[in-house]
Design an enzyme around this catalytic site. Structure first.
Site, PDB file in Angstrom:
ATOM      1  CG  HIS A  36      -0.099  -0.086   2.590  1.00 54.51           C
ATOM      2  ND1 HIS A  36       0.531   0.565   3.146  1.00 54.51           N
ATOM      3  CD2 HIS A  36      -0.350  -1.265   3.222  1.00 54.51           C
ATOM      4  CE1 HIS A  36       1.239   0.092   4.113  1.00 54.51           C
ATOM      5  NE2 HIS A  36       0.611  -1.028   4.496  1.00 54.51           N
ATOM      6  N   GLY A  38       1.747   3.220   2.244  1.00 54.01           N
ATOM      7  CA  GLY A  38       3.054   3.244   3.364  1.00 54.01           C
ATOM      8  C   GLY A  38       4.108   2.611   2.617  1.00 54.01           C
ATOM      9  CG  HIS A  39       4.308  -1.961   1.999  1.00 51.07           C
ATOM     10  ND1 HIS A  39       3.057  -2.099   1.980  1.00 51.07           N
ATOM     11  CD2 HIS A  39       4.768  -2.293   3.155  1.00 51.07           C
ATOM     12  CE1 HIS A  39       2.808  -2.993   3.086  1.00 51.07           C
ATOM     13  NE2 HIS A  39       3.984  -3.153   3.612  1.00 51.07           N
TER      14      HIS A  39
END
Ligand code: PAF
Length: 284
Positions: A36, A38-39
């Site tokens: 997502h 964040g990654h």
């Protein structure tokens, strides 16, 4: 150039040999997949700093306790690979469980003390599972740098300490939390939230901010800070507070007084989801 998908330890070592020999800086982004935003931020940071970026995708069974969500953890390899391709990742290392654990594992890595509070008591064995798999990934990939999100601040502190204590030659890079516009920290587990629950969860970030505002206004008593913020959480009928603490940002143990910087950390349960978040606070 398309991203290479590598599934075995031998193959990733061979794939990275020439990069290493030609002096490339190897960056590792360890993940459990279901990638997502964040990654994506971790990968983008790695892409800026390194000329060979490896993303590992491995849902590590040994960091899930009985009754946790291992069986249901989202597996989305196809779309993860497409995202990695878009983000110019060089190699995705996605081993099977039998490849990472071909025999009973008799060796553990335990970073003492740092897992005694916060998630530690609520997820017995979790950080031992994380430390071992991260050390295995470091030994397999031998990255120069590895990227971890601040959302999992206790994990980050434990990995940092393991690297220092065991003289592991890797720089740990921490990357700030990515949030939805209402403050909710992005996590693979947000997809467990029902519609009503999703509407209520921004309260988690709101109470962390209430704590931060008090600290910035000069309040130093942790109990006072927590009491005010907890009152807001307790007004949310769907939310059950697992912990809410003011901690030392390196040792991750609760402090009764704010001196220098502290991290306010919280975990809540709502429906079938367990969400964690934290905020770093410095007195002005
Ligand atoms: O943060 C995670 O996704 C996992 O704990 C990690 C670091 C990939 C180890 O399995």
């Amino acid at each position: 150039m398309s991203v290479d998908l590598v599934k075995t330890v031998d193959a990733i070592r061979k794939r990275l040999q020439s990069a290493r020999l030609s002096g490339k800086i190897i960056g590792l982004v360890p993940t459990m997949g279901a990638l997502h935003r964040g990654h994506f931020r971790l990968i983008k940071e790695a892409r800026q700093d390194c000329n060979c970026v490896v993303v590992s995708i491995f849902v590590n069974p040994h960091q899930f306790g009985p009754g946790e969500d291992f069986e249901h953890y989202p597996g989305t390899l196809e779309s993860d690979l497409a995202h990695c391709e878009e983000l110019s990742v060089d190699v995705v290392f996605a081993p099977r469980v039998e490849e990472m654990y071909p025999r009973e594992q008799l060796t553990f890595v335990e970073v003492a003390k740092l897992g005694d509070y916060l998630c530690g008591p609520h997820r017995p064995g979790h950080f031992k599972g994380v430390a071992r798999v991260v050390l295995k990934l470091f030994n397999i990939v031998q990255p120069d740098r590895a990227y971890f999100g601040e959302k999992d601040a206790q994990q980050l502190a434990i990995v940092r300490r393991m690297v220092q204590d065991l003289n592991i030659p890797v720089d740990i890079v921490s990357v700030s939390t990515v949030r939805e516009s209402d403050g909710l920290a992005i996590s693979s587990r947000n997809q467990y939230l029902g519609r009503k629950e999703r509407q209520r969860v921004p309260v988690l970030y709101r109470v962390l901010q209430i704590a931060k505002e008090q600290i910035q206004a000069g309040e130093t008593g942790s109990q006072h800070i927590l009491r005010k913020a907890l009152r807001v959480l307790e007004e949310e009928p769907l939310v059950e507070v697992e912990y809410f603490e003011v901690v030392d940002p390196e040792q991750m143990h609760p402090v009764s007084k704010v001196v220098g910087s502290v991290r306010v950390c919280a975990a809540i349960r709502i429906g079938s989801a367990r969400l964690i978040d934290n905020i770093l606070c410095e007195r002005e």
